[in-house]
Scaffold this motif. Structure first.
Motif, short mmCIF file in Angstrom:
data_model
loop_
_atom_site.label_atom_id
_atom_site.label_comp_id
_atom_site.label_asym_id
_atom_site.label_seq_id
_atom_site.Cartn_x
_atom_site.Cartn_y
_atom_site.Cartn_z
N LEU A 207 0.82 -1.22 0.00
CA LEU A 207 0.00 0.00 0.00
C LEU A 207 0.84 1.26 0.00
CD1 LEU A 207 -2.82 -1.06 2.51
CD2 LEU A 207 -3.15 -0.44 0.11
N SER A 211 -1.72 2.92 -2.98
CA SER A 211 -2.75 2.92 -1.95
C SER A 211 -4.10 2.58 -2.58
CB SER A 211 -2.81 4.28 -1.24
OG SER A 211 -3.66 4.22 -0.13
N GLU A 231 -7.26 5.09 5.87
CA GLU A 231 -6.52 6.01 5.00
C GLU A 231 -6.00 5.38 3.72
OE1 GLU A 231 -3.61 8.01 7.40
OE2 GLU A 231 -5.13 9.09 8.55
N ILE A 232 -6.66 4.35 3.24
CA ILE A 232 -6.38 3.86 1.89
C ILE A 232 -7.05 4.83 0.92
CG2 ILE A 232 -6.74 1.97 0.26
CD1 ILE A 232 -6.58 0.06 2.65
N GLN A 233 -6.32 5.27 -0.08
CA GLN A 233 -6.76 6.41 -0.88
C GLN A 233 -7.75 6.07 -1.99
OE1 GLN A 233 -5.96 9.59 0.08
NE2 GLN A 233 -5.24 8.34 1.81
#
Length: 388
Positions: A207, A211, A231-233
């Motif tokens: 990631l 991400s 907070e994975i985009q």
């Protein structure tokens, strides 16, 4: 259409059943003078009852029918006593599961015999009937004619509407409680232990470079939302069910996560690859008896196998797949651990690690539950998988 005779005339209305029950052929009108014993006999004989009395009395009649259905018969008591006295071998977990499903099916059939007519505008023309307009509109959409459903199904629609209004709390963030609002027909995330697993599992290093994540079988959108909070985009959630897609969209909109999470209608995987792919498939490899059971039962483990076999084509190098799965099927004799590990092996995958947790739902502790022996041993796991 469903047809009946009333006031010396033949009448008809649209028939609707989420359980896929065909329109009843034998229908008798019922009102507040109908006793529970007579109603129970009619239902057992295959005669449906179209209720024309007070709505609250209809609810009480349904409760009385449920008590009669759930009361063990003298025959079953004698059979149980005789099997103990004669030393008959105890039933296997699979036997108990099959008997449980059969009894639930019979129960649903009998309780589904009490019918309610609803007008095209989703109103009910019975005394003391609640306003179900919004609940039925959410479940069935706009209608152009009156329709008939079972009272039991209608109560489920009303209950689902309340869940949708109130929401289900899933976690707290910055002193704010985050809720998911499930739609009718979409599996509600009330089993919070698997959400905790996804919240706490260590994120894959892949990631850092990309991400990206896929959420296969997005449902309410709960796991996509958890991944966004972590907070994975860029997250793509997929599903084939229109109700699930609408539900996920609404929940993501409510939490203002549209920039991070996109929803696609597709079978399993979207195009491309991701650093993390999560899936919480139906846990029991058995045939669903209605459209509402598709989130619980996966015939032949088709979704599970499809997810595993497609991972190599959709995972980035050093990426991870998170499979959230209960071992209840193993305790019920529906699947073995060896079969699961073999499917992982054949798919060209390896087990990197596994996080386990015990379920907290009431049935896991209810010794009167027919499947208690299996439920009491159940473990929910997050399997961290990688490409060999």
């Amino acid at each position: 259409m469903i047809q009946w005779e009333e006031g010396g005339q033949q009448r008809s209305a649209k028939w609707h059943s989420e359980n896929g029950i065909a329109p009843h052929q034998k229908i008798q009108l019922g009102d507040d003078t109908l006793t529970a014993d007579v109603a129970y006999r009619l239902a057992c004989e295959g005669t449906a009852i179209l209720y024309r009395g007070d709505f609250q009395n209809a609810r009480q009649l349904l409760q009385a029918l449920a008590r009669r259905v759930d009361k063990p018969s003298k025959k079953s008591k004698r059979a149980s006593k005789n099997s103990k006295d004669e030393g008959v071998p105890s039933k296997t977990s699979l036997d108990l599961f099959n008997l449980y499903r059969l009894s639930q099916s019979q129960r649903a059939r009998i309780l589904g015999m009490l019918l309610i007519q609803i007008e095209a505008d989703h109103s009910i023309s019975l005394r003391r009937a609640p306003d179900v307009t919004r609940a039925c509109l959410e479940a069935y959409g706009p209608q152009t004619q009156s329709y008939i459903i079972s009272l039991r199904e209608l109560l489920g629609v009303i209950s689902a509407h309340e869940w949708r209004k109130k929401g289900v709390p899933i976690l707290a963030r910055d002193d704010e409680e985050i809720r998911i609002h499930p739609h009718y027909g979409v599996f509600s995330p009330i089993r919070g232990e698997y959400i905790e697993l996804v919240l706490k599992a260590p994120l894959p290093k892949a990631l850092i470079q990309s991400s990206t994540a896929f959420d296969i079988g997005v449902g309410t959108g709960v796991l996509s939302i958890v991944l966004a909070i972590r907070e994975i985009q860029s997250i793509i959630g997929t599903d084939q069910d229109d109700r699930a897609i609408a539900c996920a969209h609404e929940n993501i909109d409510r939490l203002h996560l549209n920039k991070q999470v996109k929803i696609q209608k597709t079978n399993l995987f979207p195009e491309g690859r991701a650093a993390l792919i999560v899936c919480n498939p139906p846990w029991l490899p058995a045939r669903p008896s209605s459209s509402l059971e598709h989130a619980v039962y996966d015939p032949g483990s088709q979704m599970l196998k499809g997810f595993l076999s497609g991972l190599k084509e959709h995972l980035l190098p050093d990426g991870e797949a998170w499979l959230i799965l209960s071992d209840l099927a193993e305790h019920l004799g529906l699947r073995t651990r060896e079969e699961l590990l073999d499917w992982i092996e054949v798919a060209g995958l390896k087990v990197l690690a596994r996080q386990d947790t015990k379920p907290h739902h009431p049935k896991a502790f209810d010794q009167t539950d027919a499947l208690y022996a299996a439920r009491s041993k159940e473990i929910t796991s997050l399997w961290r998988l990688g490409i060999k």
